[in-house]
Design an enzyme around this catalytic site. Structure first.
Site, mmCIF file in Angstrom:
data_model
loop_
_atom_site.group_PDB
_atom_site.id
_atom_site.type_symbol
_atom_site.label_atom_id
_atom_site.label_comp_id
_atom_site.label_asym_id
_atom_site.label_seq_id
_atom_site.Cartn_x
_atom_site.Cartn_y
_atom_site.Cartn_z
ATOM 1 C CE LYS A 75 23.122 41.399 56.370
ATOM 2 N NZ LYS A 75 24.087 41.763 55.311
ATOM 3 C CD GLN A 111 26.480 39.629 53.376
ATOM 4 O OE1 GLN A 111 25.383 40.168 53.466
ATOM 5 N NE2 GLN A 111 27.427 39.834 54.266
ATOM 6 C CG ASP A 117 23.905 46.606 51.902
ATOM 7 O OD1 ASP A 117 23.828 46.556 53.146
ATOM 8 O OD2 ASP A 117 24.211 45.639 51.192
HETATM 9 N N1 GUN Z 1 29.539 42.394 54.095
HETATM 10 C C1 GUN Z 1 29.897 42.837 55.323
HETATM 11 N N2 GUN Z 1 29.006 43.765 55.764
HETATM 12 C C2 GUN Z 1 28.073 43.890 54.799
HETATM 13 C C3 GUN Z 1 26.912 44.692 54.682
HETATM 14 O O1 GUN Z 1 26.552 45.496 55.553
HETATM 15 N N3 GUN Z 1 26.208 44.542 53.532
HETATM 16 C C4 GUN Z 1 26.581 43.683 52.543
HETATM 17 N N4 GUN Z 1 25.822 43.619 51.436
HETATM 18 N N5 GUN Z 1 27.665 42.939 52.621
HETATM 19 C C5 GUN Z 1 28.404 43.031 53.754
#
Ligand code: GUN
Length: 295
Positions: free
Chosen positions: A54, A98, A121
Site C-alpha cells: 500500500k 491494518q 477504509d
Molecule cells: N485486513 C484485510 N483487509 C483489510 C483492509 O482492506 N483494510 C484494513 N485496514 N485491514 C485489512
C-alpha cells in the site's frame, strides 16, 4: 465454453495511472499532495506485506505516505492516542489501521475512533451507514475494486442473480449491499450465503454471478457453478507446497481449473481482486485529499 480472465493487475495499473494523472492536475491547481498513513500493529507477515505494498504504491502515484508501526504489545489506549494524533494532523488526508489487531485490542473501538472524514477504509459505522443510504462515502477497498472490475469489463449485472459467499464486515456484507443497489453496475437480486446456509450448492447453481469471500481454499467447486456464470474470487489462502521455495502457494476460494471452463468471466488468484484493493484505497485517499466526500 471459452471464458475470459478478468485481469485485476491490468485494471489496477490503469486506475493507478488515472489517479496519478488526477494528482498532477490537482496539485498543478494548488491542491495539496494526497497523504495516506497506515498503522500496522504486530509482526504478521501477510499484514506487513499488504501494508508494504500500500505504502509503495502511494509513492508510485505521487502520494505522500507514512507508515506507523507498533509492537503487538501496544495497549489499546496507546493506539487510541495515536489515532487521535492522526485525526488532528492536518497533513494526513486519510489513514487505515491494518486488521486484524491483537486480541487485547477491540477492533470495534479502533474503527469507531477513526475520524469518518479520514476513514479511507470505509469501515466506520457512519461511512457504512452512508453506503446503505446512498450518501457520498468511502466504499471499502475490496468491494469497490470488485465493482470496478465488473464495470470495466462491461459485465451485465442488471436483473442477475448474485450470490455472495461470506458475510464479513470487510467484504461480504458491503458487497451484498452494493450489488443490490439501483445503479448501472449493480441491480442484482442478491443472496448472501454463509456458514449456516442450507444447500449452498442450490443457491450457487441459481447464480449468474458468484462472489466468493469465505476464506477457504477451493471452496467453490465446478458442480456448484452453472454454465456462463461470472466468478469473482476474493480468497487469498496460503496452502502448503513443499515444492516451492516459499513452502506455500496462494489459492483462492474457488477451484479455478475446474470452474473456469463453465464460466463467462472469472478472476484468477493471484492477479484478480487482490491488486484492485490497493488502487481502490488510493482512489479513496484522493477523494479525501480533494474533500469530495466530506466537504
Ligand atoms: N485486513 C484485510 N483487509 C483489510 C483492509 O482492506 N483494510 C484494513 N485496514 N485491514 C485489512
Amino acid at each position: 465454453m471459452s471464458y475470459e480472465i478478468i485481469d485485476g493487475k491490468k485494471i489496477s495499473l490503469q486506475m493507478q495511472e488515472e489517479i496519478a494523472a488526477e494528482v498532477k492536475a490537482f496539485t498543478a491547481k494548488g491542491g495539496k499532495i494526497p497523504h495516506l498513513a497506515a498503522v500496522l500493529v504486530g509482526e504478521d507477515p501477510a499484514s506487513q506485506a499488504y501494508v508494504g505494498s500500500k505504502v509503495k504504491t502511494c509513492e508510485k502515484v505521487g502520494f505522500k505516505s507514512t507508515l506507523v508501526k507498533f509492537p503487538s504489545t501496544i495497549s489499546e489506549q496507546e493506539l487510541l492516542n495515536k489515532l487521535d494524533e492522526l485525526n488532528n494532523d492536518k497533513d494526513i488526508d486519510g489513514y487505515i489501521v491494518q486488521l486484524p489487531l491483537p486480541k487485547h485490542i477491540s477492533e470495534h473501538k479502533i474503527i469507531e475512533a477513526v475520524k469518518p472524514s479520514k476513514d479511507v477504509d470505509g469501515f466506520h459505522p457512519i461511512n457504512v451507514g452512508r453506503l446503505v443510504l446512498d450518501l457520498p462515502t468511502y466504499i471499502s477497498a475490496t468491494p469497490y475494486g470488485i465493482t470496478q472490475l465488473l464495470e470495466r469489463y462491461n459485465i451485465e449485472t442488471s436483473g442477475k442473480n448474485c450470490v455472495v459467499i461470506g458475510r464479513s464486515h470487510i467484504v461480504g456484507s458491503p458487497m451484498s449491499i452494493l450489488m443490490a443497489k439501483n445503479n448501472k453496475f449493480a441491480n442484482c437480486t442478491v443472496t448472501l450465503c454463509h456458514s449456516r446456509t442450507k444447500d449452498l450448492k442450490a443457491h450457487c447453481l441459481n447464480a449468474d454471478i458468484i462472489i466468493a469471500a469465505i476464506g477457504k481454499p477451493n471452496f467453490v467447486t465446478a458442480d456448484m457453478v452453472k454454465q456462463g456464470c461470472v466468478i469473482i474470487d476474493v480468497g487469498i489462502n496460503r496452502v502448503d507446497d513443499a515444492s516451492l521455495p516459499k513452502g506455500y502457494k496462494l489459492v483462492g476460494d474457488v477451484d479455478f481449473d475446474n470452474c473456469a471452463p463453465k464460466c463467462s468471466f472469472i478472476t484468477p488468484v493471484p492477479g484478480g481482486v487482490g491488486p484492485m484493493t490497493i488502487a481502490s484505497l488510493l482512489k479513496n485517499t484522493l477523494l479525501a485529499a480533494k474533500r469530495e466526500i466530506y466537504k
